[in-house]
Design a protein around this motif. Structure first.
Motif, short mmCIF file in Angstrom:
data_model
loop_
_atom_site.label_atom_id
_atom_site.label_comp_id
_atom_site.label_asym_id
_atom_site.label_seq_id
_atom_site.Cartn_x
_atom_site.Cartn_y
_atom_site.Cartn_z
N PRO A 173 2.22 -6.57 -5.92
CA PRO A 173 2.03 -5.13 -5.75
C PRO A 173 3.35 -4.38 -5.58
N GLY A 174 3.29 -3.10 -5.88
CA GLY A 174 4.35 -2.20 -5.47
C GLY A 174 4.03 -1.67 -4.09
N PRO A 175 4.76 -0.63 -3.62
CA PRO A 175 4.44 -0.03 -2.32
C PRO A 175 2.97 0.38 -2.27
N THR A 176 2.32 0.01 -1.18
CA THR A 176 0.88 0.19 -1.06
C THR A 176 0.57 1.01 0.19
N ASP A 177 -0.39 1.86 0.09
CA ASP A 177 -0.73 2.79 1.16
C ASP A 177 -1.49 2.08 2.27
N THR A 178 -0.74 1.34 3.10
CA THR A 178 -1.31 0.68 4.27
C THR A 178 -0.59 1.16 5.52
N PRO A 179 -1.17 0.92 6.70
CA PRO A 179 -0.49 1.32 7.94
C PRO A 179 0.86 0.63 8.13
N LEU A 180 1.08 -0.48 7.43
CA LEU A 180 2.36 -1.17 7.55
C LEU A 180 3.49 -0.38 6.92
N LEU A 181 3.15 0.58 6.06
CA LEU A 181 4.16 1.43 5.43
C LEU A 181 4.30 2.69 6.30
N ALA A 182 5.40 2.77 7.02
CA ALA A 182 5.58 3.83 8.02
C ALA A 182 5.49 5.21 7.39
N ALA A 183 5.12 6.17 8.22
CA ALA A 183 4.97 7.55 7.74
C ALA A 183 6.28 8.10 7.18
N ASP A 184 7.41 7.64 7.72
CA ASP A 184 8.71 8.12 7.24
C ASP A 184 9.35 7.18 6.23
N SER A 185 8.55 6.25 5.70
CA SER A 185 9.08 5.31 4.70
C SER A 185 9.56 6.06 3.47
N PRO A 186 10.68 5.64 2.88
CA PRO A 186 11.14 6.28 1.65
C PRO A 186 10.13 6.14 0.51
N TRP A 187 9.25 5.13 0.60
CA TRP A 187 8.24 4.96 -0.45
C TRP A 187 7.16 6.02 -0.38
N ARG A 188 7.09 6.76 0.74
CA ARG A 188 6.13 7.87 0.84
C ARG A 188 6.77 9.21 0.51
N ASP A 189 8.05 9.22 0.29
CA ASP A 189 8.78 10.46 -0.01
C ASP A 189 8.25 11.06 -1.32
N PRO A 190 7.88 12.34 -1.34
CA PRO A 190 7.39 12.97 -2.57
C PRO A 190 8.36 12.81 -3.74
N ALA A 191 9.66 12.74 -3.46
CA ALA A 191 10.63 12.56 -4.54
C ALA A 191 10.47 11.19 -5.20
#
Length: 234
Positions: A173-191
């Protein structure tokens, strides 16, 4: 009367592993979960505590599954460990811990379930890897190396075990929307999300469906790496 198939899922307590437990349960599997902490989940037929980096503890856990539920037909290795650090600051322990969990975890659990699969004349193994095994990552060399080693072991086992009617595949998998991915993770950045063809992260249920398909339905696939990563690596 046909008995339900038995699967072992490591890393069953959270994230992708927990969602795979739900997916397999929905499709009629009896699922035994292995995690470092006790897992309470109605979808589990059996919950066992073991560190996948400890081969003896894994063997004991799988022996318990065989006694309680019967022969294991499916294995999904989803137990993981993640940390980011530049190579220049990595300690030997950090390096080896990453390998012990990912590569060692697959090795230990596969070695524990394979005798039963060989005896019953077939089975299926799915190892969770990562898109970073395919494309690398800045500050993630030890994680990418461990996940890449998982793919190498998957492909070698696939060749070795095909004559035994045992399939071995990987989901990366690539970055996956789980609680393990912090809210400030760069993978959640809109950019970052804007760079993905799908413009969004993969969901745990999508990864779980991919794993279940390879485990259960893709009888023509072995040695494959399927990477549901929202198009991050094509």
């Amino acid at each position: 009367m046909k008995h339900p198939r038995v699967a072992v899922v490591t890393g069953a307590g959270s994230g992708i592993g927990a969602r795979i437990v739900q997916e397999l349960h929905t499709y009629g599997w009896r699922v035994a979960g292995i995690d470092r902490q006790p897992v309470v989940d109605d979808a589990l037929a059996l919950s066992l505590v073991a560190d996948v980096a400890d081969g003896e503890k894994v063997r004991q856990a799988v022996d318990h599954v065989h006694r309680a539920l019967g022969p294991v037909e499916g294995l999904v290795t989803a137990a993981g460990h993640y940390a980011a650090a530049p190579v220049s600051t990595l300690t030997p322990e950090e390096w080896h811990r990453m390998l012990r969990v990912h590569l060692g975890g697959l090795f230990h659990t596969a070695r524990a379930v394979l005798p039963s699969m060989i005896e019953r004349g077939g089975g299926s193994v799915v190892a969770i890897s990562s898109e970073l095994a395919l494309g690398g990552g800045d500050g993630e060399a030890h994680y990418a190396a461990a996940k890449g080693a998982v793919i190498g072991l998957v492909r070698s086992l696939a060749v070795e075990l095909a004559p035994r009617n045992i399939r071995v595949n990987s989901v990366a998998p690539g970055p996956t929307d789980t609680p393990l991915l912090a809210a400030d993770s760069p993978w959640r950045d809109p950019a970052y999300l804007a760079t993905l063809p799908t413009r969004r992260l993969a969901r745990p249920d999508e990864i779980a469906a991919t794993a279940r398909y390879l485990l259960q339905d893709a009888t023509f696939c072995t040695g494959e790496v399927v990477s549901p990563n929202s198009g991050a690596v094509i």
